[in-house]
Design a protein around this motif. Structure first.
Motif, PDB file in Angstrom:
ATOM      1  N   PHE A  16       0.848  -1.191   0.000  1.00 16.44           N
ATOM      2  CA  PHE A  16       0.000   0.000   0.000  1.00 16.44           C
ATOM      3  C   PHE A  16       0.881   1.237   0.000  1.00 16.44           C
ATOM      4  O   PHE A  16       1.812   1.346   0.801  1.00 16.44           O
ATOM      5  N   TYR A  17       0.581   2.156  -0.926  1.00 19.79           N
ATOM      6  CA  TYR A  17       1.346   3.393  -1.001  1.00 19.79           C
ATOM      7  C   TYR A  17       0.631   4.469  -0.184  1.00 19.79           C
ATOM      8  O   TYR A  17      -0.513   4.826  -0.471  1.00 19.79           O
ATOM      9  N   ILE A  18       1.316   4.960   0.835  1.00 21.81           N
ATOM     10  CA  ILE A  18       0.766   6.012   1.680  1.00 21.81           C
ATOM     11  C   ILE A  18       1.539   7.288   1.400  1.00 21.81           C
ATOM     12  O   ILE A  18       2.747   7.366   1.646  1.00 21.81           O
ATOM     13  N   SER A  19       0.860   8.287   0.882  1.00 19.60           N
ATOM     14  CA  SER A  19       1.515   9.554   0.560  1.00 19.60           C
ATOM     15  C   SER A  19       1.974  10.257   1.831  1.00 19.60           C
ATOM     16  O   SER A  19       1.376  10.101   2.904  1.00 19.60           O
TER      17      SER A  19
ATOM     18  N   ASP B 253      -2.946  11.801   6.336  1.00 15.79           N
ATOM     19  CA  ASP B 253      -3.070  12.103   7.763  1.00 15.79           C
ATOM     20  C   ASP B 253      -2.914  10.870   8.636  1.00 15.79           C
ATOM     21  O   ASP B 253      -3.281  10.883   9.811  1.00 15.79           O
ATOM     22  N   PHE B 254      -2.376   9.782   8.085  1.00 19.00           N
ATOM     23  CA  PHE B 254      -2.126   8.591   8.884  1.00 19.00           C
ATOM     24  C   PHE B 254      -0.934   7.842   8.305  1.00 19.00           C
ATOM     25  O   PHE B 254      -0.543   8.043   7.158  1.00 19.00           O
ATOM     26  N   THR B 255      -0.335   6.997   9.121  1.00 17.09           N
ATOM     27  CA  THR B 255       0.771   6.138   8.706  1.00 17.09           C
ATOM     28  C   THR B 255       0.477   4.712   9.133  1.00 17.09           C
ATOM     29  O   THR B 255      -0.358   4.480  10.023  1.00 17.09           O
ATOM     30  N   ILE B 256       1.155   3.758   8.501  1.00 14.22           N
ATOM     31  CA  ILE B 256       0.985   2.350   8.875  1.00 14.22           C
ATOM     32  C   ILE B 256       2.353   1.705   9.040  1.00 14.22           C
ATOM     33  O   ILE B 256       3.327   2.122   8.434  1.00 14.22           O
TER      34      ILE B 256
ATOM     35  N   MET C 194      -8.888   2.449   0.263  1.00 18.00           N
ATOM     36  CA  MET C 194      -7.921   3.435   0.752  1.00 18.00           C
ATOM     37  C   MET C 194      -7.795   4.610  -0.225  1.00 18.00           C
ATOM     38  O   MET C 194      -7.756   5.776   0.189  1.00 18.00           O
ATOM     39  N   ASN C 195      -7.729   4.314  -1.516  1.00 21.28           N
ATOM     40  CA  ASN C 195      -7.616   5.377  -2.511  1.00 21.28           C
ATOM     41  C   ASN C 195      -8.822   6.306  -2.481  1.00 21.28           C
ATOM     42  O   ASN C 195      -8.690   7.521  -2.702  1.00 21.28           O
ATOM     43  N   ALA C 196     -10.006   5.740  -2.214  1.00 22.43           N
ATOM     44  CA  ALA C 196     -11.208   6.577  -2.143  1.00 22.43           C
ATOM     45  C   ALA C 196     -11.139   7.543  -0.967  1.00 22.43           C
ATOM     46  O   ALA C 196     -11.732   8.633  -1.025  1.00 22.43           O
ATOM     47  N   TYR C 197     -10.417   7.154   0.087  1.00 25.24           N
ATOM     48  CA  TYR C 197     -10.272   8.028   1.256  1.00 25.24           C
ATOM     49  C   TYR C 197      -9.131   9.031   1.103  1.00 25.24           C
ATOM     50  O   TYR C 197      -9.254  10.181   1.517  1.00 25.24           O
ATOM     51  N   VAL C 198      -8.026   8.606   0.542  1.00 24.68           N
ATOM     52  CA  VAL C 198      -6.813   9.442   0.583  1.00 24.68           C
ATOM     53  C   VAL C 198      -6.510  10.164  -0.719  1.00 24.68           C
ATOM     54  O   VAL C 198      -5.718  11.104  -0.716  1.00 24.68           O
ATOM     55  N   ASP C 199      -7.103   9.741  -1.831  1.00 31.45           N
ATOM     56  CA  ASP C 199      -6.780  10.359  -3.119  1.00 31.45           C
ATOM     57  C   ASP C 199      -7.568  11.652  -3.329  1.00 31.45           C
ATOM     58  O   ASP C 199      -8.331  11.795  -4.284  1.00 31.45           O
ATOM     59  N   LYS C 200      -7.375  12.596  -2.420  1.00 29.15           N
ATOM     60  CA  LYS C 200      -8.064  13.878  -2.550  1.00 29.15           C
ATOM     61  C   LYS C 200      -7.500  14.674  -3.728  1.00 29.15           C
ATOM     62  O   LYS C 200      -8.219  15.441  -4.363  1.00 29.15           O
ATOM     63  N   GLU C 201      -6.214  14.493  -3.996  1.00 29.01           N
ATOM     64  CA  GLU C 201      -5.597  15.219  -5.106  1.00 29.01           C
ATOM     65  C   GLU C 201      -6.185  14.783  -6.447  1.00 29.01           C
ATOM     66  O   GLU C 201      -6.364  15.598  -7.345  1.00 29.01           O
ATOM     67  N   GLU C 202      -6.475  13.492  -6.575  1.00 26.17           N
ATOM     68  CA  GLU C 202      -7.080  13.003  -7.820  1.00 26.17           C
ATOM     69  C   GLU C 202      -8.459  13.608  -8.025  1.00 26.17           C
ATOM     70  O   GLU C 202      -8.805  14.044  -9.126  1.00 26.17           O
TER      71      GLU C 202
END
Length: 526
Positions: free
Chosen positions: A226-229, A233-236, A340-348
Protein backbone atom coordinates in the motif's frame (compact mmCIF):
# COMPACT_ATOMS: atom_id res chain seq x y z
CA UNK A 1 -44.72 26.23 -14.07
CA UNK A 2 -41.52 26.57 -16.08
CA UNK A 3 -43.34 28.49 -18.78
CA UNK A 4 -44.66 31.01 -16.24
CA UNK A 5 -41.18 31.50 -14.80
CA UNK A 6 -39.77 32.11 -18.25
CA UNK A 7 -42.58 34.59 -19.00
CA UNK A 8 -41.83 36.45 -15.77
CA UNK A 9 -38.11 36.58 -16.56
CA UNK A 10 -38.85 37.84 -20.09
CA UNK A 11 -40.79 40.78 -18.71
CA UNK A 12 -38.56 41.62 -15.76
CA UNK A 13 -35.11 40.07 -16.34
CA UNK A 14 -34.58 39.63 -20.09
CA UNK A 15 -30.91 38.66 -19.60
CA UNK A 16 -31.86 35.66 -17.44
CA UNK A 17 -34.63 34.75 -19.86
CA UNK A 18 -32.36 34.88 -22.88
CA UNK A 19 -29.61 32.79 -21.34
CA UNK A 20 -32.22 30.18 -20.28
CA UNK A 21 -30.78 30.11 -16.78
CA UNK A 22 -33.74 28.37 -15.11
CA UNK A 23 -34.25 25.36 -17.42
CA UNK A 24 -30.51 24.98 -18.06
CA UNK A 25 -29.49 25.24 -14.41
CA UNK A 26 -32.29 23.01 -13.12
CA UNK A 27 -31.58 20.44 -15.82
CA UNK A 28 -27.87 20.44 -14.98
CA UNK A 29 -28.55 20.03 -11.24
CA UNK A 30 -31.02 17.18 -11.76
CA UNK A 31 -28.76 15.29 -14.17
CA UNK A 32 -25.73 15.77 -11.91
CA UNK A 33 -27.73 14.24 -9.07
CA UNK A 34 -28.77 11.34 -11.31
CA UNK A 35 -25.15 10.66 -12.31
CA UNK A 36 -24.09 10.84 -8.65
CA UNK A 37 -26.76 8.29 -7.73
CA UNK A 38 -25.74 6.13 -10.69
CA UNK A 39 -22.15 6.16 -9.47
CA UNK A 40 -23.24 5.26 -5.96
CA UNK A 41 -25.62 2.43 -6.76
CA UNK A 42 -23.75 0.91 -9.71
CA UNK A 43 -20.36 0.78 -7.97
CA UNK A 44 -19.59 -2.47 -6.18
CA UNK A 45 -16.49 -3.98 -4.65
CA UNK A 46 -16.30 -7.74 -5.08
CA UNK A 47 -14.04 -8.85 -2.25
CA UNK A 48 -13.68 -12.29 -3.82
CA UNK A 49 -12.12 -10.86 -7.01
CA UNK A 50 -8.32 -10.68 -6.92
CA UNK A 51 -7.86 -8.83 -10.21
CA UNK A 52 -7.61 -5.05 -10.42
CA UNK A 53 -9.81 -5.03 -13.48
CA UNK A 54 -13.27 -6.51 -14.07
CA UNK A 55 -16.41 -6.08 -16.11
CA UNK A 56 -17.37 -3.15 -13.87
CA UNK A 57 -14.51 -1.18 -15.42
CA UNK A 58 -16.05 -1.42 -18.88
CA UNK A 59 -19.43 -0.50 -17.37
CA UNK A 60 -17.95 2.60 -15.74
CA UNK A 61 -16.26 3.55 -19.02
CA UNK A 62 -19.63 3.40 -20.80
CA UNK A 63 -21.24 5.58 -18.14
CA UNK A 64 -18.43 8.13 -18.38
CA UNK A 65 -18.90 8.15 -22.14
CA UNK A 66 -22.64 8.57 -21.65
CA UNK A 67 -22.01 11.48 -19.27
CA UNK A 68 -19.79 13.19 -21.83
CA UNK A 69 -22.29 12.66 -24.66
CA UNK A 70 -25.14 13.93 -22.46
CA UNK A 71 -23.13 17.04 -21.64
CA UNK A 72 -22.42 17.67 -25.33
CA UNK A 73 -26.07 17.16 -26.30
CA UNK A 74 -27.42 19.49 -23.60
CA UNK A 75 -24.79 22.10 -24.42
CA UNK A 76 -25.80 22.08 -28.10
CA UNK A 77 -29.51 22.41 -27.22
CA UNK A 78 -28.82 25.24 -24.79
CA UNK A 79 -26.48 27.02 -27.21
CA UNK A 80 -29.03 26.88 -30.04
CA UNK A 81 -31.69 28.59 -27.89
CA UNK A 82 -29.15 31.00 -26.40
CA UNK A 83 -27.95 32.09 -29.87
CA UNK A 84 -31.40 33.09 -31.10
CA UNK A 85 -31.13 36.49 -29.46
CA UNK A 86 -27.96 38.58 -29.16
CA UNK A 87 -28.53 42.13 -28.00
CA UNK A 88 -24.84 43.04 -27.96
CA UNK A 89 -24.26 41.90 -31.54
CA UNK A 90 -27.35 43.87 -32.60
CA UNK A 91 -25.88 47.05 -31.02
CA UNK A 92 -28.48 47.12 -28.25
CA UNK A 93 -27.04 49.23 -25.39
CA UNK A 94 -25.54 46.97 -22.76
CA UNK A 95 -23.50 47.89 -19.72
CA UNK A 96 -20.15 46.30 -18.90
CA UNK A 97 -21.76 44.71 -15.85
CA UNK A 98 -24.49 43.18 -17.99
CA UNK A 99 -21.98 41.70 -20.45
CA UNK A 100 -19.82 40.38 -17.63
CA UNK A 101 -22.78 38.86 -15.81
CA UNK A 102 -23.93 37.19 -19.03
CA UNK A 103 -20.50 35.56 -19.45
CA UNK A 104 -20.38 34.45 -15.80
CA UNK A 105 -23.85 32.88 -16.06
CA UNK A 106 -22.88 31.07 -19.26
CA UNK A 107 -19.82 29.74 -17.42
CA UNK A 108 -22.03 28.47 -14.58
CA UNK A 109 -24.38 26.70 -17.00
CA UNK A 110 -21.53 25.13 -19.00
CA UNK A 111 -19.85 24.13 -15.75
CA UNK A 112 -23.04 22.31 -14.76
CA UNK A 113 -22.88 20.29 -18.00
CA UNK A 114 -19.15 19.60 -17.76
CA UNK A 115 -19.48 18.22 -14.21
CA UNK A 116 -21.57 15.19 -15.23
CA UNK A 117 -18.58 12.80 -15.27
CA UNK A 118 -17.28 14.28 -12.02
CA UNK A 119 -20.64 13.69 -10.33
CA UNK A 120 -20.51 10.03 -11.32
CA UNK A 121 -16.94 9.82 -10.02
CA UNK A 122 -17.95 11.33 -6.68
CA UNK A 123 -20.91 8.97 -6.36
CA UNK A 124 -18.68 5.98 -7.04
CA UNK A 125 -16.07 7.16 -4.50
CA UNK A 126 -18.79 7.71 -1.89
CA UNK A 127 -20.03 4.16 -2.38
CA UNK A 128 -16.52 2.74 -2.00
CA UNK A 129 -16.02 4.69 1.24
CA UNK A 130 -19.33 3.39 2.57
CA UNK A 131 -18.03 -0.18 2.87
CA UNK A 132 -15.90 0.59 5.93
CA UNK A 133 -15.15 3.61 8.07
CA UNK A 134 -11.82 5.36 7.79
CA UNK A 135 -10.57 3.91 11.09
CA UNK A 136 -11.55 0.41 9.99
CA UNK A 137 -9.79 0.98 6.68
CA UNK A 138 -6.56 2.10 8.38
CA UNK A 139 -6.58 -0.92 10.68
CA UNK A 140 -7.25 -3.34 7.80
CA UNK A 141 -4.59 -1.76 5.55
CA UNK A 142 -2.01 -1.98 8.32
CA UNK A 143 -2.91 -5.62 8.97
CA UNK A 144 -2.52 -6.48 5.29
CA UNK A 145 0.75 -4.56 5.04
CA UNK A 146 2.15 -6.36 8.09
CA UNK A 147 0.94 -9.87 7.29
CA UNK A 148 2.42 -10.02 3.79
CA UNK A 149 5.84 -11.11 5.10
CA UNK A 150 4.19 -14.14 6.73
CA UNK A 151 2.71 -15.34 3.42
CA UNK A 152 5.74 -16.65 1.50
CA UNK A 153 4.45 -17.17 -2.03
CA UNK A 154 7.93 -17.52 -3.54
CA UNK A 155 11.50 -17.97 -2.35
CA UNK A 156 13.10 -15.16 -4.33
CA UNK A 157 11.59 -12.41 -2.14
CA UNK A 158 13.18 -14.04 0.92
CA UNK A 159 16.66 -14.66 -0.48
CA UNK A 160 19.76 -12.83 0.74
CA UNK A 161 23.26 -13.90 -0.25
CA UNK A 162 25.04 -12.90 2.98
CA UNK A 163 24.32 -11.02 6.23
CA UNK A 164 23.69 -7.32 5.85
CA UNK A 165 26.54 -6.16 8.12
CA UNK A 166 29.07 -8.73 6.87
CA UNK A 167 32.60 -7.27 6.39
CA UNK A 168 33.79 -7.17 2.79
CA UNK A 169 36.56 -9.75 3.35
CA UNK A 170 34.61 -12.09 5.65
CA UNK A 171 32.97 -14.16 2.93
CA UNK A 172 36.20 -15.19 1.27
CA UNK A 173 37.89 -16.19 4.57
CA UNK A 174 35.09 -17.94 6.43
CA UNK A 175 32.64 -19.07 3.81
CA UNK A 176 34.21 -19.78 0.43
CA UNK A 177 31.87 -20.29 -2.50
CA UNK A 178 30.92 -23.95 -2.57
CA UNK A 179 30.66 -23.85 -6.33
CA UNK A 180 34.39 -23.23 -6.63
CA UNK A 181 35.29 -26.46 -4.80
CA UNK A 182 33.99 -28.68 -7.55
CA UNK A 183 34.47 -26.35 -10.47
CA UNK A 184 37.20 -26.88 -13.04
CA UNK A 185 38.16 -23.48 -14.35
CA UNK A 186 39.20 -24.95 -17.70
CA UNK A 187 35.95 -26.82 -18.20
CA UNK A 188 33.19 -25.05 -20.13
CA UNK A 189 30.15 -23.86 -18.14
CA UNK A 190 27.23 -26.01 -19.30
CA UNK A 191 24.56 -25.29 -16.69
CA UNK A 192 23.32 -22.23 -14.86
CA UNK A 193 22.83 -22.70 -11.13
CA UNK A 194 20.00 -20.70 -9.61
CA UNK A 195 21.35 -19.10 -6.39
CA UNK A 196 17.95 -19.42 -4.68
CA UNK A 197 17.68 -23.12 -5.43
CA UNK A 198 21.31 -23.59 -4.42
CA UNK A 199 20.69 -21.80 -1.11
CA UNK A 200 17.78 -24.13 -0.37
CA UNK A 201 19.78 -27.32 -1.01
CA UNK A 202 23.02 -26.09 0.63
CA UNK A 203 22.78 -24.58 4.09
CA UNK A 204 25.55 -21.99 3.96
CA UNK A 205 26.77 -21.28 7.47
CA UNK A 206 28.43 -18.17 8.89
CA UNK A 207 29.99 -18.89 12.32
CA UNK A 208 29.60 -15.32 13.56
CA UNK A 209 25.99 -15.15 12.35
CA UNK A 210 24.27 -18.24 13.74
CA UNK A 211 20.76 -16.87 13.09
CA UNK A 212 21.37 -16.05 9.42
CA UNK A 213 19.90 -18.13 6.61
CA UNK A 214 19.96 -17.26 2.94
CA UNK A 215 16.27 -18.15 2.67
CA UNK A 216 14.49 -16.64 5.65
CA UNK A 217 11.48 -14.52 6.59
CA UNK A 218 13.98 -12.02 8.01
CA UNK A 219 15.30 -11.38 4.50
CA UNK A 220 11.95 -10.25 3.11
CA UNK A 221 12.61 -7.25 0.91
CA UNK A 222 9.56 -6.63 -1.28
CA UNK A 223 7.91 -3.23 -1.47
CA UNK A 224 4.92 -2.30 0.68
CA UNK A 225 1.59 -3.38 -0.76
CA UNK A 226 0.00 0.00 0.00
CA UNK A 227 1.35 3.39 -1.00
CA UNK A 228 0.77 6.01 1.68
CA UNK A 229 1.52 9.55 0.56
CA UNK A 230 3.54 11.79 2.83
CA UNK A 231 0.56 14.18 2.76
CA UNK A 232 -1.78 11.56 4.24
CA UNK A 233 -3.07 12.10 7.76
CA UNK A 234 -2.13 8.59 8.88
CA UNK A 235 0.77 6.14 8.71
CA UNK A 236 0.98 2.35 8.87
CA UNK A 237 3.63 -0.06 10.06
CA UNK A 238 5.43 -2.29 7.58
CA UNK A 239 7.42 -5.54 7.37
CA UNK A 240 10.25 -4.15 9.52
CA UNK A 241 7.90 -4.26 12.49
CA UNK A 242 7.20 -7.95 11.91
CA UNK A 243 10.92 -8.66 11.48
CA UNK A 244 11.48 -7.03 14.86
CA UNK A 245 8.87 -9.30 16.43
CA UNK A 246 10.49 -12.33 14.81
CA UNK A 247 13.95 -11.43 16.06
CA UNK A 248 12.54 -10.89 19.54
CA UNK A 249 10.63 -14.19 19.17
CA UNK A 250 7.47 -12.35 20.14
CA UNK A 251 5.05 -15.12 19.27
CA UNK A 252 2.17 -13.31 20.94
CA UNK A 253 2.30 -10.38 18.51
CA UNK A 254 2.68 -12.71 15.52
CA UNK A 255 -0.32 -14.71 16.72
CA UNK A 256 -2.39 -11.55 17.23
CA UNK A 257 -1.52 -10.37 13.71
CA UNK A 258 -2.67 -13.68 12.26
CA UNK A 259 -5.90 -13.43 14.25
CA UNK A 260 -6.56 -9.95 12.82
CA UNK A 261 -5.98 -11.18 9.27
CA UNK A 262 -8.19 -14.25 9.69
CA UNK A 263 -10.92 -12.04 11.20
CA UNK A 264 -10.64 -9.74 8.18
CA UNK A 265 -11.09 -12.72 5.84
CA UNK A 266 -14.13 -13.90 7.80
CA UNK A 267 -15.62 -10.38 7.80
CA UNK A 268 -15.77 -10.45 3.99
CA UNK A 269 -16.71 -14.15 3.73
CA UNK A 270 -13.43 -15.16 2.11
CA UNK A 271 -12.10 -18.70 2.25
CA UNK A 272 -8.86 -20.24 3.43
CA UNK A 273 -7.76 -23.81 4.16
CA UNK A 274 -5.14 -22.72 6.66
CA UNK A 275 -5.75 -22.48 10.41
CA UNK A 276 -3.73 -20.24 12.67
CA UNK A 277 -1.99 -23.19 14.32
CA UNK A 278 -0.99 -24.62 10.94
CA UNK A 279 0.19 -21.21 9.84
CA UNK A 280 2.34 -20.74 12.92
CA UNK A 281 3.80 -24.19 12.44
CA UNK A 282 4.75 -23.31 8.87
CA UNK A 283 6.39 -19.92 9.36
CA UNK A 284 7.20 -19.45 13.05
CA UNK A 285 10.43 -21.41 13.29
CA UNK A 286 12.93 -19.37 15.32
CA UNK A 287 15.58 -18.31 15.16
CA UNK A 288 16.34 -18.58 11.42
CA UNK A 289 12.71 -18.66 10.20
CA UNK A 290 13.59 -20.62 7.05
CA UNK A 291 11.63 -20.38 3.79
CA UNK A 292 11.34 -23.23 1.31
CA UNK A 293 8.92 -25.40 -0.60
CA UNK A 294 7.67 -26.81 2.70
CA UNK A 295 6.03 -23.54 3.82
CA UNK A 296 5.04 -21.71 0.62
CA UNK A 297 1.47 -20.39 0.72
CA UNK A 298 -0.70 -19.31 -2.20
CA UNK A 299 -1.90 -15.75 -1.62
CA UNK A 300 -5.30 -16.19 -3.26
CA UNK A 301 -8.15 -18.69 -3.24
CA UNK A 302 -7.01 -20.91 -6.12
CA UNK A 303 -9.89 -23.36 -5.58
CA UNK A 304 -12.49 -20.74 -6.53
CA UNK A 305 -10.12 -19.41 -9.20
CA UNK A 306 -9.93 -22.80 -10.89
CA UNK A 307 -13.67 -23.26 -10.58
CA UNK A 308 -14.25 -19.98 -12.42
CA UNK A 309 -11.62 -20.58 -15.09
CA UNK A 310 -12.43 -23.08 -17.81
CA UNK A 311 -8.72 -23.36 -18.61
CA UNK A 312 -7.70 -24.16 -15.02
CA UNK A 313 -6.36 -27.55 -16.15
CA UNK A 314 -3.59 -25.80 -18.04
CA UNK A 315 -2.81 -23.32 -15.24
CA UNK A 316 -2.40 -26.05 -12.60
CA UNK A 317 -2.31 -23.54 -9.74
CA UNK A 318 -1.57 -26.19 -7.10
CA UNK A 319 1.97 -26.52 -8.42
CA UNK A 320 2.70 -23.10 -6.87
CA UNK A 321 2.25 -24.49 -3.34
CA UNK A 322 3.27 -28.11 -2.81
CA UNK A 323 1.46 -28.21 0.53
CA UNK A 324 -1.80 -26.86 -1.01
CA UNK A 325 -2.37 -24.10 1.57
CA UNK A 326 -3.87 -20.77 0.56
CA UNK A 327 -5.20 -17.55 2.07
CA UNK A 328 -7.29 -14.81 0.45
CA UNK A 329 -4.69 -12.07 0.69
CA UNK A 330 -4.72 -10.87 -2.94
CA UNK A 331 -8.47 -10.37 -2.85
CA UNK A 332 -8.28 -8.26 0.31
CA UNK A 333 -5.24 -6.30 -0.88
CA UNK A 334 -6.96 -5.33 -4.13
CA UNK A 335 -10.22 -4.35 -2.44
CA UNK A 336 -8.67 -2.33 0.36
CA UNK A 337 -6.37 -0.53 -2.05
CA UNK A 338 -9.53 0.73 -3.75
CA UNK A 339 -11.10 1.72 -0.43
CA UNK A 340 -7.92 3.44 0.75
CA UNK A 341 -7.62 5.38 -2.51
CA UNK A 342 -11.21 6.58 -2.14
CA UNK A 343 -10.27 8.03 1.26
CA UNK A 344 -6.81 9.44 0.58
CA UNK A 345 -6.78 10.36 -3.12
CA UNK A 346 -8.06 13.88 -2.55
CA UNK A 347 -5.60 15.22 -5.11
CA UNK A 348 -7.08 13.00 -7.82
CA UNK A 349 -10.59 14.25 -7.04
CA UNK A 350 -9.37 17.83 -6.91
CA UNK A 351 -7.55 17.43 -10.22
CA UNK A 352 -10.71 15.99 -11.82
CA UNK A 353 -12.72 18.95 -10.55
CA UNK A 354 -10.06 21.45 -11.64
CA UNK A 355 -9.92 20.00 -15.16
CA UNK A 356 -13.73 20.24 -15.37
CA UNK A 357 -13.68 23.89 -14.27
CA UNK A 358 -10.87 24.71 -16.70
CA UNK A 359 -12.76 23.11 -19.59
CA UNK A 360 -15.93 25.00 -18.67
CA UNK A 361 -13.97 28.26 -18.52
CA UNK A 362 -12.40 27.63 -21.93
CA UNK A 363 -15.74 26.77 -23.57
CA UNK A 364 -17.42 29.80 -21.98
CA UNK A 365 -14.74 32.06 -23.48
CA UNK A 366 -15.30 30.47 -26.89
CA UNK A 367 -19.03 31.11 -26.56
CA UNK A 368 -18.47 34.67 -25.36
CA UNK A 369 -16.15 35.52 -28.24
CA UNK A 370 -18.62 33.99 -30.70
CA UNK A 371 -21.42 36.21 -29.37
CA UNK A 372 -19.18 39.28 -29.23
CA UNK A 373 -18.12 39.14 -32.90
CA UNK A 374 -19.50 37.41 -36.00
CA UNK A 375 -19.65 33.72 -36.81
CA UNK A 376 -17.42 34.24 -39.85
CA UNK A 377 -14.69 36.07 -37.93
CA UNK A 378 -14.91 33.51 -35.10
CA UNK A 379 -14.35 30.64 -37.54
CA UNK A 380 -11.46 32.44 -39.26
CA UNK A 381 -9.93 33.18 -35.85
CA UNK A 382 -10.23 29.52 -34.82
CA UNK A 383 -8.59 28.27 -38.02
CA UNK A 384 -5.87 30.92 -37.89
CA UNK A 385 -4.92 30.18 -34.28
CA UNK A 386 -4.72 26.49 -35.14
CA UNK A 387 -2.37 27.24 -38.03
CA UNK A 388 -0.30 29.55 -35.83
CA UNK A 389 0.13 26.86 -33.18
CA UNK A 390 1.07 24.26 -35.78
CA UNK A 391 3.56 26.40 -37.72
CA UNK A 392 5.02 27.76 -34.49
CA UNK A 393 5.60 24.20 -33.28
CA UNK A 394 7.47 23.28 -36.45
CA UNK A 395 9.62 26.45 -36.29
CA UNK A 396 10.41 25.87 -32.62
CA UNK A 397 11.58 22.33 -33.33
CA UNK A 398 13.63 23.48 -36.34
CA UNK A 399 15.33 26.20 -34.32
CA UNK A 400 16.15 24.05 -31.28
CA UNK A 401 17.53 21.05 -33.20
CA UNK A 402 20.76 22.59 -34.62
CA UNK A 403 21.74 24.26 -31.35
CA UNK A 404 21.01 21.24 -29.14
CA UNK A 405 19.63 23.54 -26.44
CA UNK A 406 16.70 21.93 -24.69
CA UNK A 407 14.97 25.15 -23.64
CA UNK A 408 15.42 27.12 -26.87
CA UNK A 409 12.48 25.49 -28.71
CA UNK A 410 9.90 25.85 -25.91
CA UNK A 411 10.98 29.43 -25.14
CA UNK A 412 10.77 30.38 -28.81
CA UNK A 413 7.27 28.86 -28.97
CA UNK A 414 6.15 30.87 -25.93
CA UNK A 415 7.81 34.06 -27.19
CA UNK A 416 6.02 33.88 -30.55
CA UNK A 417 2.62 33.46 -28.89
CA UNK A 418 3.24 36.35 -26.50
CA UNK A 419 4.45 38.48 -29.42
CA UNK A 420 1.28 37.73 -31.40
CA UNK A 421 -0.84 38.62 -28.36
CA UNK A 422 1.04 41.88 -27.89
CA UNK A 423 0.75 42.90 -31.54
CA UNK A 424 -2.98 42.12 -31.70
CA UNK A 425 -3.61 43.95 -28.42
CA UNK A 426 -1.71 47.04 -29.64
CA UNK A 427 -3.62 46.95 -32.94
CA UNK A 428 -7.01 46.89 -31.19
CA UNK A 429 -6.01 49.59 -28.70
CA UNK A 430 -4.83 51.85 -31.51
CA UNK A 431 -8.16 51.45 -33.30
CA UNK A 432 -10.03 52.25 -30.08
CA UNK A 433 -7.93 55.34 -29.45
CA UNK A 434 -7.95 56.65 -33.03
CA UNK A 435 -11.60 55.60 -33.61
CA UNK A 436 -10.71 53.79 -36.84
CA UNK A 437 -12.82 51.18 -38.64
CA UNK A 438 -12.71 47.65 -37.26
CA UNK A 439 -11.37 46.02 -40.40
CA UNK A 440 -9.86 42.64 -39.48
CA UNK A 441 -9.72 43.45 -35.79
CA UNK A 442 -12.76 41.23 -35.15
CA UNK A 443 -10.42 38.27 -35.70
CA UNK A 444 -7.97 39.81 -33.24
CA UNK A 445 -10.74 40.26 -30.68
CA UNK A 446 -11.49 36.54 -30.73
CA UNK A 447 -7.80 35.79 -30.21
CA UNK A 448 -7.54 38.30 -27.36
CA UNK A 449 -10.47 36.70 -25.50
CA UNK A 450 -8.82 33.31 -25.82
CA UNK A 451 -5.47 34.74 -24.73
CA UNK A 452 -6.88 36.05 -21.42
CA UNK A 453 -6.20 32.80 -19.46
CA UNK A 454 -3.33 31.75 -21.74
CA UNK A 455 -0.97 34.69 -21.19
CA UNK A 456 -0.37 34.09 -17.44
CA UNK A 457 0.09 30.38 -18.18
CA UNK A 458 2.66 31.12 -20.90
CA UNK A 459 4.61 33.47 -18.63
CA UNK A 460 4.55 30.85 -15.86
CA UNK A 461 5.82 28.19 -18.26
CA UNK A 462 8.67 30.42 -19.47
CA UNK A 463 9.90 31.15 -15.94
CA UNK A 464 9.46 27.48 -15.00
CA UNK A 465 11.54 26.29 -17.98
CA UNK A 466 14.31 28.85 -17.41
CA UNK A 467 14.46 28.03 -13.69
CA UNK A 468 14.61 24.29 -14.33
CA UNK A 469 17.54 24.80 -16.69
CA UNK A 470 19.60 26.52 -13.98
CA UNK A 471 20.69 23.19 -12.50
CA UNK A 472 23.35 21.19 -14.29
CA UNK A 473 22.90 17.45 -13.92
CA UNK A 474 26.39 16.82 -15.33
CA UNK A 475 28.45 18.57 -12.67
CA UNK A 476 25.66 19.11 -10.07
CA UNK A 477 26.04 22.90 -9.99
CA UNK A 478 23.66 25.85 -10.17
CA UNK A 479 23.94 28.50 -12.89
CA UNK A 480 21.60 30.77 -10.96
CA UNK A 481 20.55 29.58 -7.53
CA UNK A 482 17.79 32.18 -7.19
CA UNK A 483 16.07 31.15 -10.41
CA UNK A 484 16.35 27.48 -9.48
CA UNK A 485 14.73 28.12 -6.10
CA UNK A 486 11.95 29.95 -7.95
CA UNK A 487 11.51 26.89 -10.14
CA UNK A 488 11.31 24.61 -7.07
CA UNK A 489 8.66 26.89 -5.53
CA UNK A 490 6.65 26.91 -8.74
CA UNK A 491 6.96 23.15 -9.11
CA UNK A 492 5.46 22.65 -5.64
CA UNK A 493 2.57 25.05 -6.30
CA UNK A 494 1.42 24.25 -9.84
CA UNK A 495 -2.11 23.40 -8.67
CA UNK A 496 -2.33 26.65 -6.72
CA UNK A 497 -1.19 28.58 -9.80
CA UNK A 498 -3.91 27.02 -11.95
CA UNK A 499 -6.58 28.02 -9.44
CA UNK A 500 -5.05 31.49 -9.19
CA UNK A 501 -5.10 31.78 -12.99
CA UNK A 502 -8.77 30.82 -13.06
CA UNK A 503 -9.53 33.57 -10.53
CA UNK A 504 -7.33 36.00 -12.46
CA UNK A 505 -9.28 35.22 -15.64
CA UNK A 506 -12.50 36.44 -14.02
CA UNK A 507 -10.80 39.67 -12.96
CA UNK A 508 -9.14 40.15 -16.35
CA UNK A 509 -12.39 39.59 -18.22
CA UNK A 510 -14.03 42.44 -16.29
CA UNK A 511 -11.31 44.87 -17.33
CA UNK A 512 -11.26 43.48 -20.87
CA UNK A 513 -15.00 44.08 -21.29
CA UNK A 514 -14.84 47.50 -19.63
CA UNK A 515 -11.71 48.89 -21.28
CA UNK A 516 -11.47 47.16 -24.67
CA UNK A 517 -14.55 45.26 -25.83
CA UNK A 518 -17.31 47.88 -25.46
CA UNK A 519 -15.19 50.62 -27.04
CA UNK A 520 -14.22 48.31 -29.90
CA UNK A 521 -17.86 47.37 -30.51
CA UNK A 522 -18.76 51.04 -31.02
CA UNK A 523 -16.25 51.42 -33.90
CA UNK A 524 -17.56 51.59 -37.49
CA UNK A 525 -17.40 48.37 -39.46
CA UNK A 526 -15.64 49.89 -42.51
Amino acid sequence: MLKKIQQYLLLNYPLLWNIKIVPAFLGAVVINILFFLAGYFLTKIDFSDRYSYSSSFSGAALIYMGAVLTAILLFIIWFVFYSKNNAFKSFYPKSSGGLYLEWVLSFVIICGFILFPFSYYQGSASKVRSYVSKQEMIKAVETLNLIRILIPTDKTSYYQEYPTDLPSDYYMKSAPDKHSENLDSSAPVTEYVDPVEYAESNDLYYPDYPDFAQLSLLNYGSLNQFYISSKSDFTIRDADTVKKWLRQQNKEEISRLMDNFIALQNKHNLKTNLTKDQWLQLVYNPSKYPVGDFNLITSYNYEDEEAKNEYSYYYNSRDNTPNGYYVSYDELERSYNKIMNAYVDKEESLAFFMISITMALSISLLVFSFRSTTGKSWLIALISIGLILFINGILSFAISSPFRVDILGPLFYIFVLLAIFSLELISVLRKNINRKAKGRSDIYMNHLVWFVPAVPALIFMAIYIIGHNQYSYNDYTYNNNGLYETYLFMDEHIIEFIWANICLTFVSMWFFIQVILRKWKSLPEQ
